[in-house]
Scaffold this motif. Structure first.
Motif, PDB file in Angstrom:
ATOM      1  N   PRO A 153      44.124  40.036  68.050  1.00 20.31           N
ATOM      2  CA  PRO A 153      44.842  38.924  67.421  1.00 20.31           C
ATOM      3  C   PRO A 153      45.289  37.820  68.371  1.00 20.31           C
ATOM      4  CG  PRO A 153      46.143  40.954  67.356  1.00 20.31           C
ATOM      5  CD  PRO A 153      44.771  41.328  67.790  1.00 20.31           C
ATOM      6  N   HIS A 154      45.399  38.081  69.675  1.00 21.20           N
ATOM      7  CA  HIS A 154      45.792  36.991  70.571  1.00 21.20           C
ATOM      8  C   HIS A 154      44.647  36.022  70.834  1.00 21.20           C
ATOM      9  CE1 HIS A 154      43.942  39.595  73.623  1.00 21.20           C
ATOM     10  NE2 HIS A 154      43.958  38.582  74.458  1.00 21.20           N
ATOM     11  N   LEU A 155      43.425  36.391  70.403  1.00 22.30           N
ATOM     12  CA  LEU A 155      42.271  35.498  70.544  1.00 22.30           C
ATOM     13  C   LEU A 155      41.717  35.031  69.206  1.00 22.30           C
ATOM     14  CD1 LEU A 155      40.226  37.229  73.417  1.00 22.30           C
ATOM     15  CD2 LEU A 155      41.961  35.428  73.579  1.00 22.30           C
ATOM     16  N   VAL A 156      41.998  35.769  68.136  1.00 17.96           N
ATOM     17  CA  VAL A 156      41.518  35.409  66.797  1.00 17.96           C
ATOM     18  C   VAL A 156      42.738  35.373  65.879  1.00 17.96           C
ATOM     19  CG1 VAL A 156      39.884  35.951  64.960  1.00 17.96           C
ATOM     20  CG2 VAL A 156      39.384  36.672  67.310  1.00 17.96           C
ATOM     21  N   PRO A 157      43.137  34.209  65.365  1.00 16.03           N
ATOM     22  CA  PRO A 157      44.466  34.085  64.767  1.00 16.03           C
ATOM     23  C   PRO A 157      44.622  34.526  63.318  1.00 16.03           C
ATOM     24  CG  PRO A 157      43.409  31.930  64.890  1.00 16.03           C
ATOM     25  CD  PRO A 157      42.503  32.893  65.608  1.00 16.03           C
ATOM     26  N   ILE A 158      43.556  34.810  62.585  1.00 18.99           N
ATOM     27  CA  ILE A 158      43.707  35.124  61.166  1.00 18.99           C
ATOM     28  C   ILE A 158      44.500  36.415  60.969  1.00 18.99           C
ATOM     29  CG2 ILE A 158      41.623  36.517  60.865  1.00 18.99           C
ATOM     30  CD1 ILE A 158      42.681  33.758  58.463  1.00 18.99           C
ATOM     31  N   VAL A 159      45.379  36.450  59.960  1.00 19.55           N
ATOM     32  CA  VAL A 159      46.138  37.638  59.586  1.00 19.55           C
ATOM     33  C   VAL A 159      46.114  37.746  58.064  1.00 19.55           C
ATOM     34  CG1 VAL A 159      48.310  38.908  59.773  1.00 19.55           C
ATOM     35  CG2 VAL A 159      47.711  37.236  61.528  1.00 19.55           C
ATOM     36  N   GLU A 160      45.623  38.866  57.552  1.00 20.86           N
ATOM     37  CA  GLU A 160      45.560  39.075  56.110  1.00 20.86           C
ATOM     38  C   GLU A 160      46.841  39.773  55.644  1.00 20.86           C
ATOM     39  OE1 GLU A 160      41.246  39.855  54.640  1.00 20.86           O
ATOM     40  OE2 GLU A 160      41.578  41.180  56.358  1.00 20.86           O
ATOM     41  N   LEU A 161      47.610  39.105  54.791  1.00 16.22           N
ATOM     42  CA  LEU A 161      48.845  39.672  54.262  1.00 16.22           C
ATOM     43  C   LEU A 161      48.573  40.215  52.868  1.00 16.22           C
ATOM     44  CD1 LEU A 161      51.392  36.889  55.296  1.00 16.22           C
ATOM     45  CD2 LEU A 161      50.637  38.884  56.618  1.00 16.22           C
ATOM     46  N   CYS A 162      48.810  41.518  52.695  1.00 10.30           N
ATOM     47  CA  CYS A 162      48.539  42.163  51.413  1.00 10.30           C
ATOM     48  C   CYS A 162      49.648  43.161  51.116  1.00 10.30           C
ATOM     49  CB  CYS A 162      47.180  42.866  51.432  1.00 10.30           C
ATOM     50  SG  CYS A 162      46.712  43.608  49.856  1.00 10.30           S
TER      51      CYS A 162
ATOM     52  N   PRO B 137      48.041  33.065  58.715  1.00 12.83           N
ATOM     53  CA  PRO B 137      48.127  34.074  57.655  1.00 12.83           C
ATOM     54  C   PRO B 137      47.460  33.604  56.370  1.00 12.83           C
ATOM     55  CG  PRO B 137      50.211  32.926  57.859  1.00 12.83           C
ATOM     56  CD  PRO B 137      49.328  32.396  58.958  1.00 12.83           C
ATOM     57  N   ILE B 138      46.787  34.531  55.683  1.00 13.84           N
ATOM     58  CA  ILE B 138      46.285  34.281  54.338  1.00 13.84           C
ATOM     59  C   ILE B 138      46.884  35.345  53.419  1.00 13.84           C
ATOM     60  CG2 ILE B 138      44.141  33.291  55.206  1.00 13.84           C
ATOM     61  CD1 ILE B 138      43.063  36.138  53.710  1.00 13.84           C
ATOM     62  N   ILE B 139      46.961  35.038  52.131  1.00 13.09           N
ATOM     63  CA  ILE B 139      47.534  35.965  51.163  1.00 13.09           C
ATOM     64  C   ILE B 139      46.417  36.628  50.372  1.00 13.09           C
ATOM     65  CG2 ILE B 139      49.118  36.241  49.221  1.00 13.09           C
ATOM     66  CD1 ILE B 139      50.443  35.309  51.834  1.00 13.09           C
ATOM     67  N   VAL B 140      46.381  37.951  50.399  1.00 15.09           N
ATOM     68  CA  VAL B 140      45.486  38.735  49.540  1.00 15.09           C
ATOM     69  C   VAL B 140      46.311  39.084  48.304  1.00 15.09           C
ATOM     70  CG1 VAL B 140      44.020  40.774  49.377  1.00 15.09           C
ATOM     71  CG2 VAL B 140      44.291  39.603  51.582  1.00 15.09           C
ATOM     72  N   ASN B 141      45.939  38.566  47.158  1.00 11.88           N
ATOM     73  CA  ASN B 141      46.809  38.579  45.979  1.00 11.88           C
ATOM     74  C   ASN B 141      47.015  39.953  45.364  1.00 11.88           C
ATOM     75  OD1 ASN B 141      47.400  35.774  45.966  1.00 11.88           O
ATOM     76  ND2 ASN B 141      45.388  35.372  45.099  1.00 11.88           N
ATOM     77  N   HIS B 142      46.053  40.840  45.515  1.00 15.84           N
ATOM     78  CA  HIS B 142      46.260  42.209  45.045  1.00 15.84           C
ATOM     79  C   HIS B 142      45.439  43.155  45.906  1.00 15.84           C
ATOM     80  CE1 HIS B 142      42.324  42.290  43.002  1.00 15.84           C
ATOM     81  NE2 HIS B 142      42.617  41.081  42.560  1.00 15.84           N
ATOM     82  N   GLU B 143      45.802  44.412  45.882  1.00 15.25           N
ATOM     83  CA  GLU B 143      45.197  45.381  46.787  1.00 15.25           C
ATOM     84  C   GLU B 143      43.715  45.585  46.498  1.00 15.25           C
ATOM     85  OE1 GLU B 143      48.700  48.339  48.287  1.00 15.25           O
ATOM     86  OE2 GLU B 143      47.629  48.951  46.486  1.00 15.25           O
ATOM     87  N   VAL B 144      42.934  45.611  47.592  1.00 13.67           N
ATOM     88  CA  VAL B 144      41.516  45.918  47.521  1.00 13.67           C
ATOM     89  C   VAL B 144      41.143  46.535  48.872  1.00 13.67           C
ATOM     90  CG1 VAL B 144      40.898  43.573  48.268  1.00 13.67           C
ATOM     91  CG2 VAL B 144      39.207  44.988  47.077  1.00 13.67           C
ATOM     92  N   GLU B 145      40.420  47.630  48.839  1.00 21.84           N
ATOM     93  CA  GLU B 145      40.088  48.332  50.082  1.00 21.84           C
ATOM     94  C   GLU B 145      39.327  47.418  51.026  1.00 21.84           C
ATOM     95  OE1 GLU B 145      38.082  52.543  51.598  1.00 21.84           O
ATOM     96  OE2 GLU B 145      37.498  51.693  49.653  1.00 21.84           O
ATOM     97  N   GLY B 146      39.767  47.382  52.284  1.00 27.70           N
ATOM     98  CA  GLY B 146      39.124  46.543  53.281  1.00 27.70           C
ATOM     99  C   GLY B 146      39.611  45.116  53.298  1.00 27.70           C
ATOM    100  N   PHE B 147      40.451  44.746  52.290  1.00 29.31           N
ATOM    101  CA  PHE B 147      41.015  43.400  52.200  1.00 29.31           C
ATOM    102  C   PHE B 147      39.878  42.361  52.087  1.00 29.31           C
ATOM    103  CE2 PHE B 147      43.704  46.269  54.732  1.00 29.31           C
ATOM    104  CZ  PHE B 147      44.621  46.544  53.733  1.00 29.31           C
ATOM    105  N   VAL B 148      40.009  41.208  52.670  1.00 29.75           N
ATOM    106  CA  VAL B 148      38.994  40.166  52.466  1.00 29.75           C
ATOM    107  C   VAL B 148      37.987  40.140  53.605  1.00 29.75           C
ATOM    108  CG1 VAL B 148      38.612  37.677  52.233  1.00 29.75           C
ATOM    109  CG2 VAL B 148      40.531  38.776  51.047  1.00 29.75           C
ATOM    110  N   LEU B 149      38.486  40.054  54.824  1.00 30.32           N
ATOM    111  CA  LEU B 149      37.582  39.873  55.966  1.00 30.32           C
ATOM    112  C   LEU B 149      36.589  41.018  56.096  1.00 30.32           C
ATOM    113  CD1 LEU B 149      38.297  38.374  59.364  1.00 30.32           C
ATOM    114  CD2 LEU B 149      37.260  40.643  59.316  1.00 30.32           C
ATOM    115  N   ASN B 150      37.070  42.255  56.016  1.00 33.85           N
ATOM    116  CA  ASN B 150      36.156  43.380  56.205  1.00 33.85           C
ATOM    117  C   ASN B 150      35.189  43.546  55.039  1.00 33.85           C
ATOM    118  OD1 ASN B 150      36.710  44.309  58.797  1.00 33.85           O
ATOM    119  ND2 ASN B 150      38.509  45.430  58.118  1.00 33.85           N
ATOM    120  N   ARG B 151      35.584  43.101  53.845  1.00 33.00           N
ATOM    121  CA  ARG B 151      34.638  43.144  52.733  1.00 33.00           C
ATOM    122  C   ARG B 151      33.521  42.111  52.935  1.00 33.00           C
ATOM    123  NH1 ARG B 151      36.614  46.202  48.306  1.00 33.00           N
ATOM    124  NH2 ARG B 151      35.175  45.166  46.883  1.00 33.00           N
TER     125      ARG B 151
END
Length: 310
Positions: A142-151, A175-189
């Protein structure tokens, strides 16, 4: 200044410590393994010095001085605004950690997990303070890649999500908002979908693994480092997104009807890919990792400069 507790002194935990310390936060970091805590100050100082060479931290000595190793969770969480958990990717372990955190952390502290795929409802359901618990999934490191998925879990309060977004923005994350739970969130999917197709294309002999990597590094990767997929198609047709979909629906429909199957992850296909890849990790692996870090640091510097000019 606010303070944060970092649970776990591995690669992700150390990286989070650098993120918060360079932003002026006081950081307490703990780990059940004494060796990890012992090595932590040296490794973090090396990382901060590397950032300083690219003008991504102004005073590495001051930042390093804000980070303190403590022997226990109880010592780490006293008076903190946020706890960032970085334990093993294991539901039972996270359940135990969060139960302890919920018991001993300040009642108003947010409890966030760096988990890559496990949704928060799996390890926070029975907690009295479950409304303050959420996932804050970074990209490594995270100190080199700033995205953070908040879920959050279904019971995570909106106030906790809002506070979390404000905190991560304040330390120059995205930060981005993941509106509801999903396995792997957004980036990993998204990553999983691309990897599955990559494994299929290489496994079927359509392209070599080396040329597939070039397709990303010297093609999509360069585009996507500045434009997301929706921005891209908005600009790729005269009438924007709707026009793009109208023009290319036939191809994408046919592609969607024949997605990569789970078998692409099977041992037989992986063996074909390894044979085509033709090399095992060796002495050059460290050099490749160093080269990646240098490129990532340069890209992060450019990204911050572009944000300032917007």
């Amino acid at each position: 200044m606010p303070s944060v507790a970092i649970v776990g002194a591995g690669l992700i935990g150390r990286s989070w410590a650098m993120v918060f310390a360079r932003a002026g936060w006081d950081v307490r970091i703990t780990d059940p393994h004494a060796e990890a805590l012992e090595n932590m100050p040296r490794l973090i100082r090396e990382g901060l010095d590397e950032l300083a060479t690219h003008n991504l931290v102004t005073d590495p000595t001051d930042a390093a001085g804000r980070i303190v190793a403590v022997p226990s969770l109880e010592d780490a969480v006293q008076g903190v605004a946020l706890v960032q958990e970085n334990g093993p990717e294991n539901v039972e372990i996270k359940q135990a950690i969060f139960a302890e955190l919920d018991r001993i952390a300040p009642a108003d502290a947010l409890l966030a997990s760096s988990t890559s795929a496990i949704v928060a409802s799996q390890f926070t359901e029975g907690l009295a303070g479950r409304g303050r618990c959420l996932v804050a999934h970074p990209v490594n490191p995270p100190h080199l890649v700033p995205i953070v998925e908040l879920c959050g879990a279904p019971w995570t309060s909106q106030e906790a999500i809002t506070r979390a977004r404000e905190i991560y923005q304040s330390v120059e994350q995205v930060p981005i908002i993941v509106n509801h739970e999903v396995e792997g969130f957004v980036l990993n999917r998204l990553q999983g979908a691309l990897l599955a197709e990559a494994f299929r294309l290489v496994g079927e002999g359509v392209v070599s693994p080396q040329d597939l990597d070039k397709t990303l590094k010297d093609g999509l990767g360069l585009r996507w480092s500045f434009l997301g997929p929706f921005e891209t198609i908005e600009l790729n047709a005269p009438g924007g997104i709707a026009d793009y979909c109208k023009r290319y629906t036939g191809f994408y429909r046919r592609l969607s009807e024949d997605p990569a199957k789970p078998q692409v992850w099977g041992s037989e296909n992986v063996a074909r890919i390894l044979e085509a890849w033709g090399k095992a990790p060796g002495p050059d692996a460290l050099a490749r990792r160093t080269a990646w870090r240098d490129k990532r640091l340069a890209a992060l510097k450019a990204h911050k400069r572009s944000q300032l000019n917007m």
